[in-house]
Write an enzyme that holds these catalytic residues in place. Sequence first.
Site, PDB file in Angstrom:
ATOM      1  N   HIS A 170       0.833  -1.209   0.000  1.00 22.14           N
ATOM      2  CA  HIS A 170       0.000   0.000   0.000  1.00 22.14           C
ATOM      3  C   HIS A 170       0.869   1.260   0.000  1.00 22.14           C
ATOM      4  O   HIS A 170       1.907   1.304   0.671  1.00 22.14           O
ATOM      5  CB  HIS A 170      -0.920   0.001   1.217  1.00 22.14           C
ATOM      6  CG  HIS A 170      -2.083  -0.922   1.077  1.00 22.14           C
ATOM      7  ND1 HIS A 170      -3.332  -0.659   1.563  1.00 22.14           N
ATOM      8  CD2 HIS A 170      -2.173  -2.136   0.471  1.00 22.14           C
ATOM      9  CE1 HIS A 170      -4.152  -1.657   1.265  1.00 22.14           C
ATOM     10  NE2 HIS A 170      -3.465  -2.572   0.613  1.00 22.14           N
ATOM     11  N   TYR A 230     -10.154   5.111   6.710  1.00 24.46           N
ATOM     12  CA  TYR A 230     -10.384   5.508   8.100  1.00 24.46           C
ATOM     13  C   TYR A 230     -11.539   6.507   8.066  1.00 24.46           C
ATOM     14  O   TYR A 230     -11.372   7.615   7.564  1.00 24.46           O
ATOM     15  CB  TYR A 230      -9.140   6.162   8.690  1.00 24.46           C
ATOM     16  CG  TYR A 230      -7.952   5.228   8.853  1.00 24.46           C
ATOM     17  CD1 TYR A 230      -7.111   4.929   7.784  1.00 24.46           C
ATOM     18  CD2 TYR A 230      -7.665   4.651  10.093  1.00 24.46           C
ATOM     19  CE1 TYR A 230      -6.022   4.076   7.938  1.00 24.46           C
ATOM     20  CE2 TYR A 230      -6.571   3.806  10.254  1.00 24.46           C
ATOM     21  CZ  TYR A 230      -5.757   3.520   9.176  1.00 24.46           C
ATOM     22  OH  TYR A 230      -4.679   2.673   9.336  1.00 24.46           O
ATOM     23  N   PRO A 273      -4.940  -0.068  19.034  1.00 19.61           N
ATOM     24  CA  PRO A 273      -4.654  -0.597  17.689  1.00 19.61           C
ATOM     25  C   PRO A 273      -4.830   0.412  16.550  1.00 19.61           C
ATOM     26  O   PRO A 273      -4.542   0.086  15.400  1.00 19.61           O
ATOM     27  CB  PRO A 273      -5.678  -1.737  17.545  1.00 19.61           C
ATOM     28  CG  PRO A 273      -6.796  -1.358  18.450  1.00 19.61           C
ATOM     29  CD  PRO A 273      -6.188  -0.621  19.596  1.00 19.61           C
ATOM     30  N   LYS A 292       0.378  -0.396  15.395  1.00 19.37           N
ATOM     31  CA  LYS A 292       1.789  -0.443  15.782  1.00 19.37           C
ATOM     32  C   LYS A 292       2.179  -1.681  16.590  1.00 19.37           C
ATOM     33  O   LYS A 292       3.367  -2.006  16.698  1.00 19.37           O
ATOM     34  CB  LYS A 292       2.151   0.792  16.619  1.00 19.37           C
ATOM     35  CG  LYS A 292       2.010   2.115  15.886  1.00 19.37           C
ATOM     36  CD  LYS A 292       3.009   2.233  14.765  1.00 19.37           C
ATOM     37  CE  LYS A 292       2.825   3.478  13.941  1.00 19.37           C
ATOM     38  NZ  LYS A 292       3.281   3.313  12.556  1.00 19.37           N
ATOM     39  N   TYR A 295       3.128   7.140  10.589  1.00 22.51           N
ATOM     40  CA  TYR A 295       2.280   6.029  10.155  1.00 22.51           C
ATOM     41  C   TYR A 295       3.113   4.888   9.578  1.00 22.51           C
ATOM     42  O   TYR A 295       2.890   3.716   9.879  1.00 22.51           O
ATOM     43  CB  TYR A 295       1.269   6.545   9.129  1.00 22.51           C
ATOM     44  CG  TYR A 295       0.233   5.529   8.719  1.00 22.51           C
ATOM     45  CD1 TYR A 295      -0.893   5.283   9.499  1.00 22.51           C
ATOM     46  CD2 TYR A 295       0.378   4.801   7.525  1.00 22.51           C
ATOM     47  CE1 TYR A 295      -1.846   4.351   9.120  1.00 22.51           C
ATOM     48  CE2 TYR A 295      -0.570   3.872   7.134  1.00 22.51           C
ATOM     49  CZ  TYR A 295      -1.682   3.660   7.941  1.00 22.51           C
ATOM     50  OH  TYR A 295      -2.624   2.732   7.560  1.00 22.51           O
TER      51      TYR A 295
HETATM   52  P1  RFL Z   1       1.061 -12.246  21.305  1.00 23.46           P
HETATM   53  O1  RFL Z   1       0.749 -12.285  19.844  1.00 23.46           O
HETATM   54  O2  RFL Z   1      -0.025 -11.943  22.246  1.00 23.46           O
HETATM   55  O3  RFL Z   1       1.697 -13.670  21.638  1.00 23.46           O
HETATM   56  C1  RFL Z   1       1.863 -14.096  22.960  1.00 23.46           C
HETATM   57  C2  RFL Z   1       1.834 -15.611  22.954  1.00 23.46           C
HETATM   58  O4  RFL Z   1       2.090 -16.069  24.274  1.00 23.46           O
HETATM   59  C3  RFL Z   1       1.162 -17.106  24.587  1.00 23.46           C
HETATM   60  N1  RFL Z   1       1.038 -17.180  26.044  1.00 23.46           N
HETATM   61  C4  RFL Z   1       1.675 -18.105  26.794  1.00 23.46           C
HETATM   62  N2  RFL Z   1       2.505 -19.098  26.459  1.00 23.46           N
HETATM   63  C5  RFL Z   1       3.002 -19.868  27.467  1.00 23.46           C
HETATM   64  N3  RFL Z   1       2.677 -19.696  28.779  1.00 23.46           N
HETATM   65  C6  RFL Z   1       1.852 -18.691  29.150  1.00 23.46           C
HETATM   66  N4  RFL Z   1       1.533 -18.513  30.431  1.00 23.46           N
HETATM   67  C7  RFL Z   1       1.303 -17.858  28.145  1.00 23.46           C
HETATM   68  N5  RFL Z   1       0.469 -16.790  28.156  1.00 23.46           N
HETATM   69  C8  RFL Z   1       0.315 -16.405  26.891  1.00 23.46           C
HETATM   70  C9  RFL Z   1      -0.104 -16.702  23.866  1.00 23.46           C
HETATM   71  O5  RFL Z   1      -0.977 -17.796  23.682  1.00 23.46           O
HETATM   72  C10 RFL Z   1       0.466 -16.150  22.566  1.00 23.46           C
HETATM   73  O6  RFL Z   1       0.607 -17.164  21.603  1.00 23.46           O
HETATM   74  O7  RFL Z   1       2.243 -11.244  21.621  1.00 23.46           O
HETATM   75  P2  RFL Z   1       3.486 -10.717  20.738  1.00 23.46           P
HETATM   76  O8  RFL Z   1       4.239 -11.870  20.128  1.00 23.46           O
HETATM   77  O9  RFL Z   1       4.180  -9.739  21.587  1.00 23.46           O
HETATM   78  O10 RFL Z   1       2.817  -9.978  19.471  1.00 23.46           O
HETATM   79  C11 RFL Z   1       2.149  -8.763  19.635  1.00 23.46           C
HETATM   80  C12 RFL Z   1       0.943  -8.697  18.699  1.00 23.46           C
HETATM   81  O11 RFL Z   1       0.206  -9.908  18.730  1.00 23.46           O
HETATM   82  C13 RFL Z   1       0.027  -7.541  19.081  1.00 23.46           C
HETATM   83  O12 RFL Z   1       0.771  -6.373  19.385  1.00 23.46           O
HETATM   84  C14 RFL Z   1      -0.986  -7.161  18.019  1.00 23.46           C
HETATM   85  O13 RFL Z   1      -1.675  -8.227  17.447  1.00 23.46           O
HETATM   86  C15 RFL Z   1      -1.971  -6.185  18.699  1.00 23.46           C
HETATM   87  N6  RFL Z   1      -3.246  -6.175  18.049  1.00 23.46           N
HETATM   88  C16 RFL Z   1      -3.356  -5.464  16.922  1.00 23.46           C
HETATM   89  N7  RFL Z   1      -2.288  -4.735  16.496  1.00 23.46           N
HETATM   90  C17 RFL Z   1      -2.362  -4.063  15.356  1.00 23.46           C
HETATM   91  O14 RFL Z   1      -1.357  -3.440  14.982  1.00 23.46           O
HETATM   92  N8  RFL Z   1      -3.530  -4.048  14.611  1.00 23.46           N
HETATM   93  C18 RFL Z   1      -4.635  -4.777  15.000  1.00 23.46           C
HETATM   94  O15 RFL Z   1      -5.637  -4.786  14.316  1.00 23.46           O
HETATM   95  C19 RFL Z   1      -4.575  -5.514  16.186  1.00 23.46           C
HETATM   96  N9  RFL Z   1      -5.638  -6.256  16.608  1.00 23.46           N
HETATM   97  C20 RFL Z   1      -4.342  -6.930  18.530  1.00 23.46           C
HETATM   98  C21 RFL Z   1      -5.519  -6.981  17.773  1.00 23.46           C
HETATM   99  C22 RFL Z   1      -4.272  -7.636  19.748  1.00 23.46           C
HETATM  100  C23 RFL Z   1      -5.352  -8.375  20.246  1.00 23.46           C
HETATM  101  N10 RFL Z   1      -5.233  -8.996  21.543  1.00 23.46           N
HETATM  102  C24 RFL Z   1      -3.958  -9.040  22.202  1.00 23.46           C
HETATM  103  C25 RFL Z   1      -6.288  -9.382  22.359  1.00 23.46           C
HETATM  104  C26 RFL Z   1      -6.603  -7.763  18.205  1.00 23.46           C
HETATM  105  C27 RFL Z   1      -6.523  -8.453  19.441  1.00 23.46           C
HETATM  106  C28 RFL Z   1      -7.718  -9.297  19.829  1.00 23.46           C
HETATM  107  C1  PHB Z   2      -5.819  -4.062  10.357  1.00 28.50           C
HETATM  108  O1  PHB Z   2      -5.923  -4.361   9.143  1.00 28.50           O
HETATM  109  O2  PHB Z   2      -5.986  -4.898  11.244  1.00 28.50           O
HETATM  110  C2  PHB Z   2      -5.495  -2.670  10.708  1.00 28.50           C
HETATM  111  C3  PHB Z   2      -5.039  -1.822   9.715  1.00 28.50           C
HETATM  112  C4  PHB Z   2      -4.740  -0.503  10.028  1.00 28.50           C
HETATM  113  C5  PHB Z   2      -4.921  -0.049  11.324  1.00 28.50           C
HETATM  114  C6  PHB Z   2      -5.352  -0.917  12.319  1.00 28.50           C
HETATM  115  C7  PHB Z   2      -5.645  -2.231  12.008  1.00 28.50           C
HETATM  116  O3  PHB Z   2      -4.637   1.249  11.591  1.00 28.50           O
END
Ligand code: RFL
Ligand code: PHB
Length: 401
Positions: A75, A203, A295, A299, A386
């Site tokens: 993008h 957005y 989110p 980031k 961004y």
């Molecule tokens: P993760 O991906 O949460 O991975 C952590 C892993 O640790 C495991 N775990 C354990 N394992 C062993 N023993 C334990 N006691 C444990 N407790 C937990 C978990 O099962 C998991 O597999 O952390 P990591 O690697 O730091 O990665 C970070 C990202 O996942 C996170 O920052 C993003 O996904 C945040 N986030 C989003 N970020 C975006 O930029 N855009 C989004 O749209 C977005 N949507 C989200 C999200 C985070 C969410 N969470 C945490 C609820 C949507 C959700 C639902």
């Molecule tokens: C997503 O695709 O999950 C997404 C993209 C842009 C954002 C936040 C989430 O700013």
Amino acid sequence: MKRLRTRVAIVGAGPGGLLLSHLLQRHGVDSIVLERRSREHVERRVRAGLLEGGTVDFLREAGLADRLDREGLVHEGFVFRFGSRAHRMPFTELTGRTVHMYGQQELVKDLIRARAEAGARLWFDVPDVELRGLETDTPTVRCTVAGEPVEIACDFVAGCDGFHGVSRRSVPSGALSTYERAYPYAWLGVLAQAPPAAEELIYAVHSRGFALYSMRSPAVSRLYLQVEAGERVENWPDERIWKELHTRLDIDGAPELTEGPILEKSCVALRGFVTEPMSHGRLFLAGDAAHIVPPTAAKGLNLAVADVKVLAAAFREFYAHGDRAALDGYTADCLPGVWQALEFSDWMSGLLHRPPEGRVFDGRLQDARLEAVVNSPAARTFAENYVGLARERTPARGGRP
Ligand code: RFL
Ligand code: PHB
């Protein structure tokens, strides 16, 4: 009890833990990854999707971007919708950087495959990780692997187990400071089997609340709606979701949103959270275990990759030269970028969301602020934040060479 030994015990097989294990192997440092959930669960968990250019470059250097390069969507801009009009943010023109849309679970699948092919010790369904001796030079991890009690002796523990993980909670109270902000709204996120109606993200600022139109592939859309904090997904049958998305996203003259079967939906709280320092004794926290950003600016995943890049290099220094300086500087190297991403995510959240008690006055102010972002030199600063360029330029607070 089975006794094992490794150099770095990694808790959590999210993107952070898996990437750390991969990088350590490239540096010749042995690790074991312990994951609470099953492989199927981790590979199916729908989360982030936007990878900054710097993240993609780093994954390429690490030899992990073959499928990302084939299937990721590149993008060069996105669209702001406010005041019933569309305003394009041409971030590549402003910064020279692109971003990739590629589902986090796809990246996780690629990482797991790479670890499995390398014969890594990566164990799923480990429910009961317990960390001991973090303040000594000989920490241990106790857990159950395939029904068998195991004790792993290690030099270090990497806590990559997300916000709810066991690692941060294993630090004695008072040893870490935490800073937190809860936002008065949440996101309802939807994954839909529906071809994207537009090529770029949208957005949308609307009097009923923010909406984000994103995608994962040419066949799958990812959509978000601002909802009240604490909202339950059960209150949102599919018809209600589509109706609300149409109301907030459709504007005159633009192609209408394409509907399709909803594959997954969940509510995400908007939260800011930072742990200082990001280590304690022989434990190093990375990614969501150490910090959470709302989110809005996508980031979270990029920050997890940034932490792990610094941490892997610090372990390499330690094992190659016996030099602890980089490990000691880990927090100082990571935190300025974390706070910068948090500041941008916080600011962007305020820019796009409707305040809970929003009045017309607030709406007009919001439009004026958005107008200033798209139609002034501020657009460049916005774009640099961004795409992640601004953070790359942030000097580490520790000032290490
Ligand atoms: P993760 O991906 O949460 O991975 C952590 C892993 O640790 C495991 N775990 C354990 N394992 C062993 N023993 C334990 N006691 C444990 N407790 C937990 C978990 O099962 C998991 O597999 O952390 P990591 O690697 O730091 O990665 C970070 C990202 O996942 C996170 O920052 C993003 O996904 C945040 N986030 C989003 N970020 C975006 O930029 N855009 C989004 O749209 C977005 N949507 C989200 C999200 C985070 C969410 N969470 C945490 C609820 C949507 C959700 C639902
Ligand atoms: C997503 O695709 O999950 C997404 C993209 C842009 C954002 C936040 C989430 O700013």
